[in-house]
Design a protein around this motif. Structure first.
Motif, short mmCIF file in Angstrom:
data_model
loop_
_atom_site.label_atom_id
_atom_site.label_comp_id
_atom_site.label_asym_id
_atom_site.label_seq_id
_atom_site.Cartn_x
_atom_site.Cartn_y
_atom_site.Cartn_z
N LYS A 267 0.88 -1.16 -0.10
CA LYS A 267 0.00 -0.08 -0.04
C LYS A 267 0.89 1.38 -0.15
CE LYS A 267 -3.70 -2.38 0.15
NZ LYS A 267 -4.58 -2.46 -0.97
N ASP A 277 -5.41 -5.13 -4.80
CA ASP A 277 -5.85 -5.08 -3.50
C ASP A 277 -6.55 -6.49 -3.11
OD1 ASP A 277 -7.12 -4.57 -1.06
OD2 ASP A 277 -7.57 -2.55 -1.63
N THR A 747 -11.00 1.31 4.81
CA THR A 747 -9.82 1.32 4.21
C THR A 747 -9.56 2.68 3.33
OG1 THR A 747 -10.86 0.53 2.12
CG2 THR A 747 -10.16 -1.10 3.83
#
Length: 795
Positions: A267, A277, A747
Motif C-alpha cells: 500500500k 488489492d 480502508t
C-alpha cells in the motif's frame, strides 16, 4: 446401466422444456460469471510469478519514523545494494532501478519522449526472467552506453524486431547501442519498463546514505527466512544510516517484500505501478461462490417443488423393482447433465464476451487461460458441485417416496419440503440484496472520491511536461505567446503536479517558541502564477509577487497541515533553513495555502512548503471556453513557434489526476455487473417457483373467482408469501451489508459515512420488493385471468 441412465435423464430434461430451460439459464449465468471472476482472480494472483527466482526475490523498502510522523517508501538509498551484496554472502545478488525521467530519444527523423527507461545493474537479467528475442542476457548491459529495449520500442523506432547494433540518440547527441531486444514486459508485473540502460552509463550517480530514490531488489537462497535479514539491516543502519539521522530524531527500518506479494499487498504511495488489492480478491471469490450457490438453490428449489409431478414416476419405478440407489443415480445424472450443458454454454459465452470483460477490467486475459491445470480443475469442481450438491437433496428426497403413499395420492401437493424451500429462497434473496446494497454503496464511495472538493480546480487545464533545462529555458517566451492567445486564460509552471509524488527533505523549521528543529517536509517549486491558475486558496498572507524581488529567494508558502503540525499561532514570518537544497539559510513564510489534495484521496494531506522557481518541469495552460479541440490546436501552433524541434505532447490534468481511481472504478464496475446478474439468477428461480405455485393453486384460484374474489385480491394472495420471504431476506441482508461495508469503508482515508446511506439501504429494499412483486405477479395475473370454468375443468 450408464447408457440407460443418460438416456432417461436426457428424455426427462427434454420433456420438461420450461423447467430445464430455467435451470440451464440460471446455471449458465452463474457458471459464466464464476469463470470470469476466476480468470480475474488467477490473473491478479499471477503477478511476477513468471520470474524463475520469484520465490526468492525481495524488494527492500524503507520505513521512516520522525518524532511526529511516519511513512514508508518503496525505495532505498543508492549504496544499499552494493553494501548488501559485498558484506553478506546470503545475498546472492542485488539489483537497482534508477528512474531517468522523461527523456527525448531520436533515431533518424523519429523523435519520441520516453518515460519508462531505467538505469539498471548489469546482473538484472540474472535475477529477473525476461524473454530475449535478440541479444545475450548475461552480457547485454555489461558495457557503458548500452540499452536493452522492448519489442514495442524496437518497432517504434526501427520498424523491425532486429535492432541489435542500432543506436538511439539522446537529445544532447550521446548514443545508446541496442544490445538486446526482449518481449514486452508481461502485464502481470508490479514493475514494467520499455528500456533498461546499463548502470555504468552514469557512473557519477553514486548518491549517499542520506538520500533515498532507487528501487532495490535482492535475491536470497532457497528456503531462507527473510526475517533473518533484519540482523544484517541492523548492521547497515548502525554503520551508515544512524550517524546521519539519529541526531535529528529520525529512525529508519528496512523491510523486505517478496515480489509476488507486492501487487496485492503493498500500500506504499510511490509504487512504480498502480497495485491491486487483496481484499478485492476475497470479495470477488465470495461473489463467485455466491453465484454458484444461488444457481444451485434455483435447481434444488425447482426440483423439490415439482416433486409431486414426479412422485408417480418414483412410485411406479419402485413397484417395478427399482432400488433407491438406482433412483438416486437417475436424479444425480440429470443434474450432472444439466451442469455439463450449462458449463459448455458458459465456455462459449466466455469466449464471446472475453473482449468485453477485458475492456471493463483493463486486463489482457486470453481464452487460453482456461487451459491452465488449476482452472480446468476448478471448472471440473464446479460441474461436480452443481451436479452433486445441487442435485443431492432432490435425489435423496424424491427417491425416498414410499410407493404405497405415492400411488394413493398421499404426497403433499405443495411439492417437497416447504420449510427448506422457503429457507433457500430467503438465502438466495439475502445474498442478492446484500450485493445490491454493496453495489450502491461502492458506487457512492467512488462517486464521492471523484467529486470531492480537492482544494484546486483541475478543469480545462492542459499539462505539458518540459524535461531538461534547455526546454525549460524556453518557458518565458512560450508563456508570453500563450498569454496573448485569446483561447488561453493563464499559464503557470511547477516542479510537480497534483496526483504525482513530491520530494521530502529534512529542513530546519522554526517552532512556535522560536527554536529551530529538523523536520522532514514535502516540498515543490512553483512560479508566480501557479496558485491562481490552479484555483488554490490562500487562507492567510499572500502569494509570490513579481513586485517584491525578495520573494524569488527568501519566501515560501506552507499549507494548513504544516501550520497544524508545527502548532504555529502566527505562521506568517516563520523561518525555514533551505541550505540543503541550495537555497538561502533563512526564508520566511509569506502565505498559508488552504489544504488541498496533492496526492490521491487514498492518502492524508501531508504538511508541505512551496518554494519559488521561474523554470520548472510542468507547464499548465488554462483554456478559455469549451472548445477544447480548437484551443489545443491553437496551443500546439504556439508551441511549434517556440520549440519547432520538440514533439508537442500534452495531457489533461483532470484525467491524469482521476487516473489514480481507475483501478477502483473498474473493480466497482465488475462488482456492479455481477451483482445485477446475481439478482437475475435469483429472479429466474423465483419465476420458476411462482409458475409452479400458481399451477398448484389453479383449482383454488378458480373457486375463489367463482366466489367473487377480484384479480387484485388473488394476486395479493399469491404474492404475499413471497413478499414476506423477501422482507425477511432484506433484514438479514441489511445486517450483513452493514458489517461488511463498515469495514470496507475504513480502508479509505476520505469516505462517506455509512449512517448517511440509510436511503441506499431503503432503496435496495424497495428494488428487491419491486422485483419480487413484478416476477410473482406475472404468473399470478396469468392464473387469475383464466376463466374459472376452464381451470376447474382441468382439475
Amino acid at each position: 446401466m450408464l447408457k440407460n441412465l443418460l438416456k432417461v435423464a436426457v428424455r426427462n430434461i427434454v420433456k420438461e422444456k420450461s423447467y430445464s430451460s430455467i435451470n440451464i439459464l440460471g446455471l449458465t449465468i452463474g457458471i459464466t460469471c464464476s469463470i470470469f471472476l476466476l480468470l480475474y482472480i488467477v490473473d491478479e494472483l499471477s503477478y511476477d510469478k513468471y520470474h524463475e527466482n520469484a520465490e526468492n526475490v525481495y524488494r527492500v523498502v524503507s520505513h521512516i519514523k520522525e518524532p511526529d510522523n511516519e511513512f514508508t517508501w518503496a525505495v532505498a538509498q543508492i549504496p544499499m545494494a552494493p553494501a548488501l551484496k559485498e558484506k553478506f554472502p546470503e545475498v546472492k545478488d542485488a539489483v537497482r532501478f534508477f528512474g531517468t525521467g522523461r527523456t527525448l530519444f531520436k533515431y533518424e527523423d523519429k523523435r519520441f519522449y520516453e518515460e519508462d527507461f531505467y538505469l539498471a545493474d548489469s546482473t538484472v537479467f540474472n535475477m529477473f526472467s525476461y524473454d530475449f528475442i535478440e541479444g545475450d542476457p548475461g552480457t547485454a548491459l555489461d558495457r557503458p552506453n548500452t540499452v536493452v529495449i522492448s519489442l514495442a520500442i524496437a518497432r517504434k523506432y526501427f520498424d523491425t524486431e532486429n535492432a541489435i547494433g542500432k543506436t538511439l540518440a539522446y537529445e544532447n547527441g550521446d548514443l545508446l547501442e541496442v544490445t538486446g531486444v526482449i518481449k514486452n514486459v508481461p502485464k502481470n508485473s508490479h514493475f514494467s519498463f520499455d528500456g533498461l540502460i546499463s548502470r555504468s552509463s552514469n557512473p557519477d550517480r553514486q548518491g549517499s546514505w542520506g538520500n533515498f530514490g532507487v528501487f532495490t531488489y535482492i535475491q536470497l537462497p532457497e528456503n531462507y527466512n527473510p526475517e533473518d535479514m533484519q540482523t544484517n539491516f541492523k548492521s547497515i543502519l548502525e554503520e551508515n544510516v544512524a550517524p546521519i539521522f539519529a541526531s535529528i530524531g529520525i529512525t529508519i527500518n528496512y523491510e523486505l517484500q517478496k515480489i509476488t506479494d507486492i501487487h496485492l499487498h503493498s500500500k506504499i504511495q510511490d509504487e512504480a505501478e498502480g497495485g491491486g488489492d487483496i481484499s478485492y480478491i476475497y470479495i470477488f471469490s465470495a461473489i463467485a461462490v455466491f453465484m454458484i450457490i444461488i444457481a444451485c438453490i434455483n435447481y434444488m428449489n425447482l426440483a423439490t417443488a415439482r416433486s409431486v409431478r414426479r412422485a408417480k414416476e418414483v412410485g411406479i419405478r419402485k413397484v417395478m423393482g427399482s432400488q433407491r440407489k438406482q433412483l438416486i443415480y437417475q436424479f444425480l445424472s440429470e443434474s450432472l447433465i444439466l451442469g455439463v450443458v450449462a458449463m459448455l454454454l458458459s465456455l462459449f459465452l466466455v469466449f464471446l464476451l472475453l473482449p468485453f470483460f477485458n475492456d471493463v477490467t483493463g486486463k489482457y486475459i486470453s481464452f487460453s487461460y482456461i487451459l491452465q491445470p488449476n482452472i480446468l480443475l476448478a471448472l471440473g469442481a464446479v460441474i461436480l458441485i452443481v451436479g452433486i450438491l445441487a442435485g443431492s437433496y432432490p435425489a435423496f428426497y424424491l427417491s425416498g417416496f414410499k410407493p404405497v403413499s405415492v400411488l394413493k395420492g398421499k404426497i403433499s401437493s405443495q411439492g417437497g419440503n416447504v420449510g427448506l424451500r422457503k429457507t433457500l429462497v430467503v438465502l438466495q434473496f439475502c445474498i442478492s440484496i446484500f450485493m445490491l446494497i454493496s453495489t450502491l454503496v461502492v458506487y457512492d464511495q467512488l462517486n464521492y472520491m471523484r467529486n470531492k472538493d480537492l482544494g484546486f480546480n483541475k478543469d480545462r487545464l492542459i499539462r505539458i511536461e518540459m524535461p531538461g533545462r534547455d526546454l525549460q529555458a524556453t518557458y518565458p517566451a512560450l508563456r508570453n505567446l500563450l498569454n496573448s492567445n485569446p483561447m488561453v486564460l493563464s499559464t503557470a509552471n511547477s516542479s510537480t503536479s497534483p496526483g504525482n509524488n513530491i520530494g521530502k527533505v529534512i529542513f530546519n523549521v522554526e517552532t512556535n517558541d522560536g527554536e529551530m528543529v529538523e523536520r522532514g517536509v514535502d516540498f515543490y517549486a512553483a512560479d508566480y502564477d501557479y496558485i491562481p491558475t490552479l484555483g488554490m486558496e490562500l487562507v492567510d498572507g499572500r502569494n509570490f509577487s513579481r513586485e517584491i524581488l525578495t520573494d524569488t529567494a527568501q519566501s515560501v508558502l506552507v499549507n494548513e497541515s504544516m501550520v497544524k503540525r508545527m502548532s504555529w499561532d502566527q505562521p506568517i514570518g516563520k523561518k525555514f533553513n533551505l541550505s540543503n537544497i541550495g537555497r538561502p539559510e533563512v526564508v520566511k513564510v509569506i502565505g498559508v495555502l488552504k489544504d488541498y489534495h496533492q496526492n490521491s484521496l487514498y492518502s492524508e494531506i501531508e504538511p508541505l512548503i512551496v518554494i519559488f522557481s521561474k523554470l520548472n518541469y510542468f507547464t499548465y495552460i488554462k483554456i478559455a471556453g469549451e472548445n477544447l479541440k480548437e484551443a489545443i490546436k491553437s496551443v500546439e501552433q504556439d508551441w511549434k513557434k517556440i520549440n519547432p524541434e520538440k514533439p508537442f505532447q500534452y495531457s489533461f490534468l483532470d484525467e491524469s489526476f482521476d487516473e489514480q481511481y481507475k483501478a477502483d472504478e473498474k473493480r466497482g464496475q465488475i462488482f456492479t455487473i455481477f451483482s445485477i446478474l446475481t439478482i437475475v439468477i435469483a429472479c429466474l428461480g423465483l419465476l420458476g417457483l411462482a409458475s409452479f405455485t400458481t399451477q398448484q393453486r389453479t383449482k383454488e384460484i378458480g373457486i375463489r373467482k367463482v366466489m367473487g374474489s377480484s384479480i387484485q385480491s388473488i394476486v395479493v394472495l399469491v404474492s404475499k408469501e413471497f413478499m414476506m420471504l423477501t422482507g425477511l431476506a432484506t433484514l438479514l441482508a441489511f445486517a450483513g451489508a452493514y458489517f461488511f461495508l463498515n469495514n470496507w469503508l475504513k480502508t479509505f482515508v476520505y469516505r462517506i459515512e455509512l449512517s448517511d446511506e440509510i436511503g441506499t439501504f431503503l432503496l435496495s429494499a424497495v428494488i428487491a420488493m419491486g422485483i419480487t412483486l413484478l416476477t410473482v405477479s406475472f404468473h399470478s395475473l396469468k392464473a387469475a385471468s383464466i376463466n374459472p370454468v376452464n381451470s376447474l375443468r382441468s382439475e
